[in-house]
Every structure is written in C-alpha cells, then in structure tokens.
Design a protein around this motif. Structure first.
Motif, PDB file in Angstrom:
ATOM      1  N   GLY A   1     110.291  10.865  57.335  1.00 15.10           N
ATOM      2  CA  GLY A   1     109.975   9.811  58.277  1.00 15.10           C
ATOM      3  C   GLY A   1     110.640  10.019  59.622  1.00 15.10           C
ATOM      4  O   GLY A   1     110.025   9.799  60.682  1.00 15.10           O
ATOM      5  N   LYS A   2     111.890  10.461  59.598  1.00 17.30           N
ATOM      6  CA  LYS A   2     112.616  10.719  60.837  1.00 17.30           C
ATOM      7  C   LYS A   2     111.969  11.863  61.608  1.00 17.30           C
ATOM      8  O   LYS A   2     111.814  11.796  62.850  1.00 17.30           O
ATOM      9  CB  LYS A   2     114.078  11.049  60.525  1.00 17.30           C
ATOM     10  CG  LYS A   2     114.905  11.485  61.733  1.00 17.30           C
ATOM     11  CD  LYS A   2     114.945  10.417  62.814  1.00 17.30           C
ATOM     12  CE  LYS A   2     115.822  10.861  63.978  1.00 17.30           C
ATOM     13  NZ  LYS A   2     115.729   9.929  65.126  1.00 17.30           N
TER      14      LYS A   2
ATOM     15  N   GLN B   1     108.426  13.182  66.323  1.00 13.69           N
ATOM     16  CA  GLN B   1     107.198  13.778  66.852  1.00 13.69           C
ATOM     17  C   GLN B   1     106.286  12.738  67.508  1.00 13.69           C
ATOM     18  O   GLN B   1     105.182  13.060  67.927  1.00 13.69           O
ATOM     19  CB  GLN B   1     106.433  14.485  65.732  1.00 13.69           C
ATOM     20  CG  GLN B   1     107.053  15.796  65.278  1.00 13.69           C
ATOM     21  CD  GLN B   1     106.945  16.891  66.333  1.00 13.69           C
ATOM     22  OE1 GLN B   1     107.923  17.159  67.035  1.00 13.69           O
ATOM     23  NE2 GLN B   1     105.795  17.519  66.445  1.00 13.69           N
ATOM     24  N   GLY B   2     106.758  11.508  67.562  1.00 13.17           N
ATOM     25  CA  GLY B   2     106.015  10.462  68.252  1.00 13.17           C
ATOM     26  C   GLY B   2     105.196   9.542  67.381  1.00 13.17           C
ATOM     27  O   GLY B   2     104.456   8.693  67.898  1.00 13.17           O
ATOM     28  N   PHE B   3     105.331   9.670  66.070  1.00 16.25           N
ATOM     29  CA  PHE B   3     104.565   8.808  65.177  1.00 16.25           C
ATOM     30  C   PHE B   3     105.211   7.426  65.039  1.00 16.25           C
ATOM     31  O   PHE B   3     106.439   7.281  65.121  1.00 16.25           O
ATOM     32  CB  PHE B   3     104.460   9.448  63.780  1.00 16.25           C
ATOM     33  CG  PHE B   3     103.521  10.616  63.716  1.00 16.25           C
ATOM     34  CD1 PHE B   3     102.174  10.421  63.460  1.00 16.25           C
ATOM     35  CD2 PHE B   3     103.985  11.909  63.917  1.00 16.25           C
ATOM     36  CE1 PHE B   3     101.303  11.499  63.399  1.00 16.25           C
ATOM     37  CE2 PHE B   3     103.126  12.991  63.857  1.00 16.25           C
ATOM     38  CZ  PHE B   3     101.777  12.789  63.601  1.00 16.25           C
TER      39      PHE B   3
ATOM     40  N   TRP C   1     109.027  22.882  59.606  1.00 17.60           N
ATOM     41  CA  TRP C   1     108.130  21.824  59.155  1.00 17.60           C
ATOM     42  C   TRP C   1     107.147  21.406  60.254  1.00 17.60           C
ATOM     43  O   TRP C   1     106.022  21.021  59.956  1.00 17.60           O
ATOM     44  CB  TRP C   1     108.927  20.600  58.703  1.00 17.60           C
ATOM     45  CG  TRP C   1     109.920  20.869  57.615  1.00 17.60           C
ATOM     46  CD1 TRP C   1     109.946  21.946  56.777  1.00 17.60           C
ATOM     47  CD2 TRP C   1     111.032  20.059  57.246  1.00 17.60           C
ATOM     48  NE1 TRP C   1     111.007  21.848  55.906  1.00 17.60           N
ATOM     49  CE2 TRP C   1     111.695  20.702  56.172  1.00 17.60           C
ATOM     50  CE3 TRP C   1     111.538  18.846  57.704  1.00 17.60           C
ATOM     51  CZ2 TRP C   1     112.830  20.164  55.561  1.00 17.60           C
ATOM     52  CZ3 TRP C   1     112.668  18.304  57.098  1.00 17.60           C
ATOM     53  CH2 TRP C   1     113.302  18.961  56.035  1.00 17.60           C
ATOM     54  N   THR C   2     107.586  21.463  61.497  1.00 19.59           N
ATOM     55  CA  THR C   2     106.747  20.988  62.603  1.00 19.59           C
ATOM     56  C   THR C   2     105.998  22.126  63.310  1.00 19.59           C
ATOM     57  O   THR C   2     105.277  21.878  64.273  1.00 19.59           O
ATOM     58  CB  THR C   2     107.601  20.234  63.633  1.00 19.59           C
ATOM     59  OG1 THR C   2     108.619  21.110  64.137  1.00 19.59           O
ATOM     60  CG2 THR C   2     108.256  19.004  63.007  1.00 19.59           C
ATOM     61  N   ALA C   3     106.181  23.351  62.840  1.00 23.42           N
ATOM     62  CA  ALA C   3     105.535  24.501  63.491  1.00 23.42           C
ATOM     63  C   ALA C   3     104.029  24.313  63.592  1.00 23.42           C
ATOM     64  O   ALA C   3     103.363  23.904  62.627  1.00 23.42           O
ATOM     65  CB  ALA C   3     105.853  25.775  62.710  1.00 23.42           C
TER      66      ALA C   3
ATOM     67  N   VAL D   1     102.740  13.401  69.282  1.00 25.15           N
ATOM     68  CA  VAL D   1     101.703  12.380  69.406  1.00 25.15           C
ATOM     69  C   VAL D   1     102.304  11.168  70.102  1.00 25.15           C
ATOM     70  O   VAL D   1     103.509  11.098  70.364  1.00 25.15           O
ATOM     71  CB  VAL D   1     101.143  11.978  68.025  1.00 25.15           C
ATOM     72  CG1 VAL D   1     100.528  13.192  67.329  1.00 25.15           C
ATOM     73  CG2 VAL D   1     102.233  11.357  67.158  1.00 25.15           C
ATOM     74  N   ASP D   2     101.450  10.202  70.395  1.00 20.67           N
ATOM     75  CA  ASP D   2     101.914   9.012  71.115  1.00 20.67           C
ATOM     76  C   ASP D   2     101.609   7.761  70.303  1.00 20.67           C
ATOM     77  O   ASP D   2     100.593   7.094  70.501  1.00 20.67           O
ATOM     78  CB  ASP D   2     101.236   8.927  72.486  1.00 20.67           C
ATOM     79  CG  ASP D   2     101.784   7.775  73.337  1.00 20.67           C
ATOM     80  OD1 ASP D   2     102.845   7.230  72.977  1.00 20.67           O
ATOM     81  OD2 ASP D   2     101.151   7.435  74.344  1.00 20.67           O
TER      82      ASP D   2
END
Length: 306
Positions: A222-223, A228-230, A192-194, A199-200
C-alpha cells in the motif's frame, strides 16, 4: 496514511483465519540425544494440551488431525484461542523456561524474537512448504495497468517481513515502520515499480486478513502504491470474505493467498474468478512449534495421555 475500512458484504461465513507458511528465522533442529518421552513427560506437564489459535484455522485443523493420527498424541487436545493469545502464552512460557507446544507458522516475528524449532512431522500432516501468492480481480490489468504491474512484480523474502513484524510486535507504529522500510529498501522497491509511471489519485483497494504477515505485506504494498500516486484503501476482512471480495471485484486485489494448503478451500471456490499473479513470498510453513530448550525433536517423541 491509508483509508482502512471494514466492508460488510452481508454474507454469513465461518471464520477461517488460516495461516501458514516455510521455516525461517531461528528454526533449528534439536540437539538433545534423548527424546521428551524418555527424559521428561511433557504431556503430563502440559496437561496434554497444545496451545492453538483461532478455531477453523488451517494450522488448527491440521493439529487436530495430528491428535487423531499420531499414537503419541492420543488423548491430547488442541485448545483454540487467538493468534495474539498464542503469542502471549509462548512468551510467558519462555520467560519462565517452561514447556509449551503451540500451533505455529512462519514467517512470524516469534522466530526473530525467540529461539524456536518445529517438531518433525513424519506423517506429513502439516503438508509441504507453502507459498504466499498475489491475486487480483479480473479486468484489473486493462483498467489499472500501473497497479497491476506493481502487484505482479511484488516479491520479497521471509527475513524482510519478519524484521518488520518484530518491530510492530514490540510496539512500533505500523505506518512509521512501513515508511522506514520502503525508504531503506529503495532498490527492492524499484524492482516492484519498474516499467510503471506515477498516477494522479487513481483509486486502488487491497483486501487482507488481520494476520501479522498480511498486515505487514499489505501495508508495504500500500505504501509503495501510495508513493506512486494512488489513492489506496486497505480493507481488513474475514478470510473467506477477502477471497470473495476480490473474485467479485469489490476489492482490486490481495497479497495474502496461502497455497496450496491453507487456502485450498477458497481457491476451489473462487479460483476461477480471480487472476493469479504468482508467488510473492516463498517458504511458508505450519506445524507444532516449541522453544529450542525443550528436549524433543519430533511429534512421535511425545507420550499419549494415560
């Protein structure tokens, strides 16, 4: 974990908490040779009542149509309540090995917990198998490409979601179960994150309806986004309001669009102002669900009220 909130959009909507969904879990064909109408008058035992969920839900509308179209359901009534009340009634009936017919859908934890089956629907009133799709607001890809990519690549299977739903229905904490699942399924999450970077604190808001399926799927996504920093906000809304929030950009997206049947009205109303990212779960289904021990296979095996 997340910032969860209710958003008052100042609009009057009829609640349409429709659900839907394809057979999964322990859905099985009946094995008895005789029909319920020959061996047991289930209509008489049940008072010619079908246990429903919220009034206005897609499965309820289809169920009410069935009582008008099937001769075997003449005189039957769909008694509306809530999703939770339906599940409670189903559990109590099974504990006592009593007959019950509920307006059911899958994926749902009940197929993991109980031995159930859908009644055959020869007239096709409950429609074909559905899919759950991801919809996002216009402009998200340009303004928040990392979140857009993750939402676009989010896809899983009924067995994944039902196992989480069962844990939560048994009293487990949503955040704890969600966190554990993400940690234990790192390979799937990596898909999914490929192609994305961390992010910050970029803000992202997902809307959802408080159905078991959508609570789970939205919390999982959401998790992943949070990791990923969201800065993630999950906003529960009524069904139609959820669609409008995404279409008007008041929420960034949702992973809760049941199509082609359940959310057909919402798609017609808001479809031109949302971006369809495709299917995130195959095989959703709705229909009449009964315990496997009931000696009945089809809606046509029932008997009309006298």
């Amino acid at each position: 974990m997340f910032n969860l909130k209710w958003r008052n959009l100042g609009l009057m909507f009829v609640l349409v908490p429709t659900l839907a969904v394809a057979a999964c879990g322990n859905e099985e064909e009946g094995t008895a040779e005789g029909s319920g109408s020959e061996d047991v008058n289930y209509g008489e035992e049940l008072g010619y009542k079908i246990t429903g969920i919220e009034a206005g839900a897609g499965v309820v509308a289809a169920s009410e149509a069935a009582t008008e179209e099937y001769e075997s359901l003449e005189g039957w009534e769909v008694v509306t309540s809530s999703s939770g009340a339906m599940a409670t009634a189903l559990g109590e009936a099974i504990d006592n090995e009593e007959p019950i017919i509920v307006t059911g859908w899958s994926p749902h934890w009940k197929f993991q917990k109980y031995d159930l089956k859908y009644l055959e629907d020869p007239k096709g009133l409950f429609g074909d198998a559905e899919t759950i799709k991801t919809m996002v607001r216009e402009g998200l890809e340009e303004e928040n490409p990392e979140a857009y990519t993750i939402l676009d690549q989010f896809q899983w299977e009924s067995a994944d979601i039902e196992s989480i739903m069962l844990e939560i229905s048994d009293g487990a904490d949503v955040e704890e179960v969600t966190t554990a699942w993400v940690e234990e399924n790192s390979e799937k999450v990596a898909e999914w994150t490929a192609g994305t970077e961390a992010v910050d604190g970029t803000e992202i808001e997902l809307a959802y309806v408080e159905w078991d399926t959508e609570v789970v799927s939205t919390n999982i996504v959401g998790k992943v986004l949070e990791d990923q920093g969201f800065d993630v906000t999950l906003t529960p809304l009524d069904n139609a309001v959820m669609w409008q929030a995404v279409s008007e950009g008041q929420a960034d997206g949702m992973v809760a669009a049941w199509l082609p049947g359940t959310h057909a009205t919402q798609l017609e109303t808001y479809g031109d102002s949302v971006v369809d990212l495709g299917v995130n779960l195959e095989g959703a289904k709705i229909g009449f669900v009964v315990p496997a021990y009931m000696d009945i296979d089809s809606i046509e095996d029932l008997t009309p009220a006298e």
